[in-house]
Design a protein around this motif. Structure first.
Motif, PDB file in Angstrom:
ATOM      1  N   GLN A 167      42.366  24.326  40.965  1.00 23.56           N
ATOM      2  CA  GLN A 167      42.638  23.052  40.300  1.00 23.56           C
ATOM      3  C   GLN A 167      41.709  22.755  39.111  1.00 23.56           C
ATOM      4  OE1 GLN A 167      45.365  21.097  41.098  1.00 23.56           O
ATOM      5  NE2 GLN A 167      44.816  20.192  39.129  1.00 23.56           N
TER       6      GLN A 167
ATOM      7  N   THR B 162      46.408  30.377  48.574  1.00 19.67           N
ATOM      8  CA  THR B 162      45.449  30.255  47.472  1.00 19.67           C
ATOM      9  C   THR B 162      44.029  30.398  48.010  1.00 19.67           C
ATOM     10  OG1 THR B 162      46.954  28.725  46.356  1.00 19.67           O
ATOM     11  CG2 THR B 162      44.688  28.823  45.548  1.00 19.67           C
TER      12      THR B 162
ATOM     13  N   TRP C 297      41.195  30.680  45.915  1.00 20.56           N
ATOM     14  CA  TRP C 297      40.193  30.392  44.879  1.00 20.56           C
ATOM     15  C   TRP C 297      40.363  28.948  44.432  1.00 20.56           C
ATOM     16  CZ3 TRP C 297      41.383  30.175  39.301  1.00 20.56           C
ATOM     17  CH2 TRP C 297      42.744  30.255  39.032  1.00 20.56           C
ATOM     18  N   ASP C 298      39.324  28.394  43.803  1.00 18.01           N
ATOM     19  CA  ASP C 298      39.336  26.985  43.398  1.00 18.01           C
ATOM     20  C   ASP C 298      40.117  26.848  42.096  1.00 18.01           C
ATOM     21  OD1 ASP C 298      38.885  24.318  43.389  1.00 18.01           O
ATOM     22  OD2 ASP C 298      36.755  24.418  42.897  1.00 18.01           O
TER      23      ASP C 298
ATOM     24  N   GLN D 221      35.748  34.128  39.421  1.00 17.30           N
ATOM     25  CA  GLN D 221      36.234  32.779  39.145  1.00 17.30           C
ATOM     26  C   GLN D 221      35.418  32.065  38.087  1.00 17.30           C
ATOM     27  OE1 GLN D 221      37.518  30.389  42.371  1.00 17.30           O
ATOM     28  NE2 GLN D 221      36.901  28.465  41.419  1.00 17.30           N
TER      29      GLN D 221
ATOM     30  N   THR E  51      50.156  25.515  44.359  1.00 18.29           N
ATOM     31  CA  THR E  51      49.231  26.069  45.362  1.00 18.29           C
ATOM     32  C   THR E  51      49.788  25.920  46.781  1.00 18.29           C
ATOM     33  OG1 THR E  51      47.864  24.112  45.828  1.00 18.29           O
ATOM     34  CG2 THR E  51      47.246  25.442  43.910  1.00 18.29           C
TER      35      THR E  51
ATOM     36  N   LYS F 233      38.531  34.265  45.249  1.00 16.95           N
ATOM     37  CA  LYS F 233      37.454  33.846  44.343  1.00 16.95           C
ATOM     38  C   LYS F 233      37.406  34.693  43.077  1.00 16.95           C
ATOM     39  CE  LYS F 233      34.570  31.876  47.976  1.00 16.95           C
ATOM     40  NZ  LYS F 233      33.225  31.831  48.607  1.00 16.95           N
TER      41      LYS F 233
END
Length: 399
Positions: free
Chosen positions: A318, A313, A315-316, A378, A309, A362
Motif C-alpha cells: 500500500q 500478498t 510485502w507492504d 522492497q 491485495t 518482501k
C-alpha cells in the motif's frame, strides 16, 4: 389426441425459444453498435457549438474539453490566490475562476494576472459594477446571470464593456436556485425548468446582439444533470460548461461526476468541465484528467494499475501504491504503471504495462513491457519505479 397436444406444446416451446433468442441477438446488436463500437476521443464527433475565446483559449467548436477549476481563497489575498492558481496550473488546469465579492477583489485581478499564466474568470452575483470593474482590471471571462443584476441599463452597461474587451459571459443555471415561478410551475427542479430559466437569461443578451455566451446546467443530482445537459445540447447553440454542483468530498465527487459527466462526454456533449470537490481544488484536476483520459479526450495522463491485495500478498504494497500515485500526478505522458501484489496476476498485468512490479516476499520483480528486468528488495522499489517512469517520460516526450 395426446400426441397432437404434445406436438402443439413442442411447437409453442420452439416459438418461445426463437423469440427469446431474437430478442437476445437484437439486444446484443444494439449494445455492440451503441457502446462497443461507439467512437471515442479524437474519433468521436462532438456536438457542434459556437466558439468563444477566453484569453488564449478557445471553448466550443472543437474536439477538446477545456479543464477548469475555482479558487477557494479570498481573491483580494493576492499571494494566497496566486499560489493556488500556480498549483492548479502545475496540475493541468487551463482556466480558473475567482469569486469577486467587492471592489477590493476586482482590483486584485491586475496583480494576479501578472503572476499567473492561464486565463481568469470572475464570478459575479447581483452587482453589475463589479463585472465592469473586473473587466477593466483584466479579467478574461465573467460568470454572471443577466437577469440577476437589476435594471436593463445595468445589463446594457455590462454588455457594452464585454463587447469592447471581447469578454464572454457564462450563464450558470443551478437546479437549487431556479426562479420562484418556474419552481412553482414544475413543482421541483426539472431539466425543462432549467431550460426555461436559461432562455430568459439568454434572450436578454441576444436582444443586445451579444452571442459570446457559455452555458452551464448544474445540479447535485447526477441524473438531473444528465437530463438537463442533454436537453440543453438540443436547445442552444452555445458551448456547454459541464459540472455537478455541490458534489461533495473527493470520493463522492469522483463517483457523482464520473457517472454524470462521463455519460455526457461519451455522448459528445460538453466543451469545458469543472469537477467540484470540497477542499483543495487541485484534487478536482486529478479527477477530471482521469475522466477525460477514460473518455479518450486527453493524452499525456499516466495510468496506474494496482491490485486490491489479498492473503497472498507478502510485502507492504500500500505505501508503494500511495507514493507512486502521488508521484504520477507530476508526470505528463501516457505511461501505464502496474503494481501487483503477487505472482498470480502480476506477470499477466505486466504484459500490458510499460513498467510493472510483481510482488513477492518482501521484494518485487521489476518488469518492463512484459520482460523481467531484475528482482528488487522492497525498500528500493519506490525509488526505482520513479527512475523508470522519468526515463519513460523523457524517452516519449516528443510522442
Amino acid at each position: 389426441f395426446k400426441d397432437k397436444i404434445n406436438l402443439v406444446s413442442l411447437r409453442h416451446y420452439h416459438i418461445r425459444i426463437i423469440v427469446r433468442f431474437s430478442f437476445l441477438f437484437s439486444s446484443l446488436n444494439f449494445l455492440f453498435n451503441t457502446v462497443i463500437m461507439k467512437p471515442r476521443g479524437e474519433n468521436m464527433k462532438r456536438n457542434e457549438t459556437r466558439e468563444i475565446h477566453v484569453g488564449n483559449l478557445t471553448i466550443g467548436h472543437q474536439n477538446k474539453v477545456v479543464i477548469q477549476s475555482m479558487c477557494n481563497t479570498r481573491t483580494s489575498d493576492v499571494d494566497a490566490t496566486v499560489n493556488q492558481i500556480l498549483a492548479l496550473e502545475k496540475a493541468g488546469c487551463e482556466l480558473v475562476r475567482m469569486a469577486i465579492i467587492d471592489e477590493e477583489d476586482a482590483k486584485a485581478i491586475t496583480e494576479i494576472k501578472k503572476r499567473t499564466h492561464i486565463p481568469l474568470v470572475a464570478d459575479i452575483h447581483y452587482d453589475y459594477r463589479l463585472a465592469i470593474s473586473a473587466i477593466e482590471h483584466g479579467i478574461d471571462k465573467i460568470r454572471l446571470n443577466p437577469g440577476n443584476i437589476g435594471a436593463k441599463e445595468n445589463v446594457e452597461a455590462v454588455v457594452k464593456v464585454c463587447k469592447e474587451h471581447h469578454i464572454p459571459i457564462r450563464i450558470g443555471i443551478n437546479s437549487g436556485s431556479l426562479e420562484k415561478d418556474i419552481h412553482e410551475k414544475y413543482g421541483k427542479p426539472t431539466a425543462e425548468g432549467m431550460m426555461e430559466s436559461a432562455k430568459r437569461h439568454v434572450k436578454i443578451l441576444e436582444d443586445l446582439d451579444f452571442h459570446d455566451i457559455c452555458l452551464s446546467f448544474k445540479s447535485s443530482d447526477p441524473l438531473l444533470c444528465i437530463d438537463a445537459y442533454r436537453l440543453a445540447s438540443k436547445t442552444f447553440p452555445y458551448p456547454l460548461h459541464l459540472g455537478v454542483t455541490e458534489a461533495g468530498t473527493f470520493i463522492g465527487s469522483a463517483i457523482k461526476s464520473s457517472m454524470a459527466l462521463g455519460t455526457l462526454l461519451n455522448e459528445g456533449i460538453g466543451d469545458t468541465i469543472r469537477i467540484s470537490v470540497n477542499g483543495d481544488p487541485v484534487n478536482e484536476i486529478t479527477i477530471v484528467k482521469q475522466l477525460l483520459k477514460c473518455c479518450g479526450l486527453l493524452k499525456g495522463v499516466p495510468n496506474l494499475i494496482a491490485c486490491p491485495t489479498c492473503g497472498r500478498t507478502a510485502w507492504d504494497m500500500q505505501p508503494v501504491v500511495d507514493e507512486i500515485e502521488k508521484f504520477l500526478q507530476t508526470v505528463n505522458c501516457n505511461v501505464n504503471v502496474a503494481i501487483m501484489g503477487c505472482a498470480v496476476n502480476g506477470p499477466g498485468e505486466a504484459k500490458h504495462a510499460d513498467i510493472a512490479i510483481a510482488g513477492g516476499k518482501k521484494e518485487g520483480l521489476l518488469i518492463k513491457k512484459g520482460v523481467i528486468i531484475e528482482k528488487l528488495p522492497q525498500e528500493e522499489i519506490v525509488e526505482r519505479l520513479k527512475q523508470e517512469i522519468l526515463a519513460f517520460e523523457e524517452e516519449h516526450k516528443n510522442d
